[in-house]
Design a protein around this motif. Structure first.
Motif, short mmCIF file in Angstrom:
data_model
loop_
_atom_site.label_atom_id
_atom_site.label_comp_id
_atom_site.label_asym_id
_atom_site.label_seq_id
_atom_site.Cartn_x
_atom_site.Cartn_y
_atom_site.Cartn_z
N THR A 81 25.96 34.24 52.18
CA THR A 81 26.91 35.35 52.22
C THR A 81 26.98 36.11 50.91
O THR A 81 27.19 37.31 50.91
CB THR A 81 28.33 34.86 52.59
OG1 THR A 81 28.69 33.80 51.73
CG2 THR A 81 28.40 34.43 54.03
N GLY A 82 26.85 35.41 49.78
CA GLY A 82 26.90 36.08 48.48
C GLY A 82 28.09 37.01 48.35
O GLY A 82 29.17 36.75 48.86
N LYS A 83 27.91 38.13 47.69
CA LYS A 83 28.89 39.21 47.55
C LYS A 83 30.26 38.78 47.05
O LYS A 83 31.23 39.50 47.18
CB LYS A 83 29.03 39.98 48.86
CG LYS A 83 27.75 40.67 49.24
CD LYS A 83 27.93 41.53 50.46
CE LYS A 83 26.62 42.19 50.78
NZ LYS A 83 26.26 42.23 52.13
N LEU A 84 30.37 37.61 46.50
CA LEU A 84 31.60 37.16 45.88
C LEU A 84 31.28 36.94 44.41
O LEU A 84 30.30 36.28 44.08
CB LEU A 84 32.09 35.85 46.51
CG LEU A 84 33.32 35.19 45.90
CD1 LEU A 84 34.56 36.05 46.16
CD2 LEU A 84 33.52 33.82 46.48
N SER A 85 32.07 37.53 43.55
CA SER A 85 31.83 37.36 42.12
C SER A 85 33.13 37.55 41.37
O SER A 85 34.13 38.02 41.93
CB SER A 85 30.79 38.37 41.62
OG SER A 85 31.28 39.69 41.74
N GLY A 86 33.12 37.16 40.13
CA GLY A 86 34.29 37.32 39.28
C GLY A 86 34.43 36.13 38.37
O GLY A 86 33.69 35.16 38.45
N LYS A 87 35.40 36.22 37.50
CA LYS A 87 35.65 35.14 36.56
C LYS A 87 36.65 34.18 37.18
O LYS A 87 37.63 34.58 37.80
CB LYS A 87 36.19 35.70 35.25
CG LYS A 87 36.31 34.68 34.16
CD LYS A 87 36.62 35.32 32.82
CE LYS A 87 36.62 34.23 31.76
NZ LYS A 87 36.67 34.78 30.42
N VAL A 88 36.39 32.88 37.01
CA VAL A 88 37.34 31.86 37.46
C VAL A 88 38.43 31.81 36.39
O VAL A 88 38.15 31.73 35.19
CB VAL A 88 36.66 30.48 37.63
CG1 VAL A 88 37.69 29.43 38.03
CG2 VAL A 88 35.55 30.57 38.69
#
Length: 188
Positions: A81-88
């Motif tokens: 699915t990917g398309k998820l990103s960002g800083k934890v």
């Protein structure tokens, strides 16, 4: 241990760690051959199932659905699915704008292996889309399952290089080098 279908999770997802074809006793004096797939699920446990449809190979993402009515099992290959990103966040409560659900299941994978990790392990990490293989959200928009691609490196072995021997032929085009390492007290 044996449990009724209602006591078992009815849906799992994970990564294929092994496929094999084996011969089994049919209980009536004969044998049968079946394909088996072993899956490391996001809950950190491994599960093995027979399968007859689809083709699975090492590292594939797979969803397992177990019928609560008759206990039958269906396996389906998942698309990344990917398309998820960002800083934890530093308190490991969310990835980008998506909070982690209570009991979130996170698996970090590399080829046909993986390890279950917890949100605290990801605190402060900048997660890029190429690190995210698969994720699910609940109705509240919280991440419930997350399969990563070598985001932590926790499934690799690490050691100390203790010796390097260059055995390359003089003036040759080939390079022959031997490395000796100490991996957790074992010389490799």
């Amino acid at each position: 241990a044996v449990a009724g279908p209602s006591a078992v999770k009815n849906e799992l997802c994970g990564v294929v760690t092994e496929t094999q074809r084996s011969t089994y006793d049919d209980g009536h004096g004969g044998t049968y051959t079946a394909d088996m797939v072993t899956i490391l699920a996001t809950d950190g446990r491994t599960y093995s199932y027979q399968w007859t449809t689809d083709y699975f190979k090492l590292g594939n993402l797979v969803q397992v659905v177990i019928s609560s009515e008759d206990g039958s099992v269906s396996l389906k290959r998942l698309s990344e699915t990917g398309k998820l990103s960002g800083k934890v966040s530093s308190d490991a409560s969310k990835l980008g704008s998506y909070p982690f659900a209570d009991g979130v299941e996170i698996l970090d994978t590399y080829e046909g292996t993986g390890v279950r990790i917890y949100p605290e392990r990801l605190a402060g990490l900048n997660v890029t889309t190429d690190m995210v293989r698969y994720y699910t959200l609940n109705g509240a928009g919280e991440i419930t399952k997350l399969i990563l691609k070598d985001a932590t490196g926790d499934m690799h072995s690490y050691g100390i290089m203790t010796d390097v021997v260059d055995s390359s032929p003089e003036g040759g085009v080939s390079v022959i080098v031997s490395y000796t390492m100490d991996l957790a007290g074992e010389t490799v």
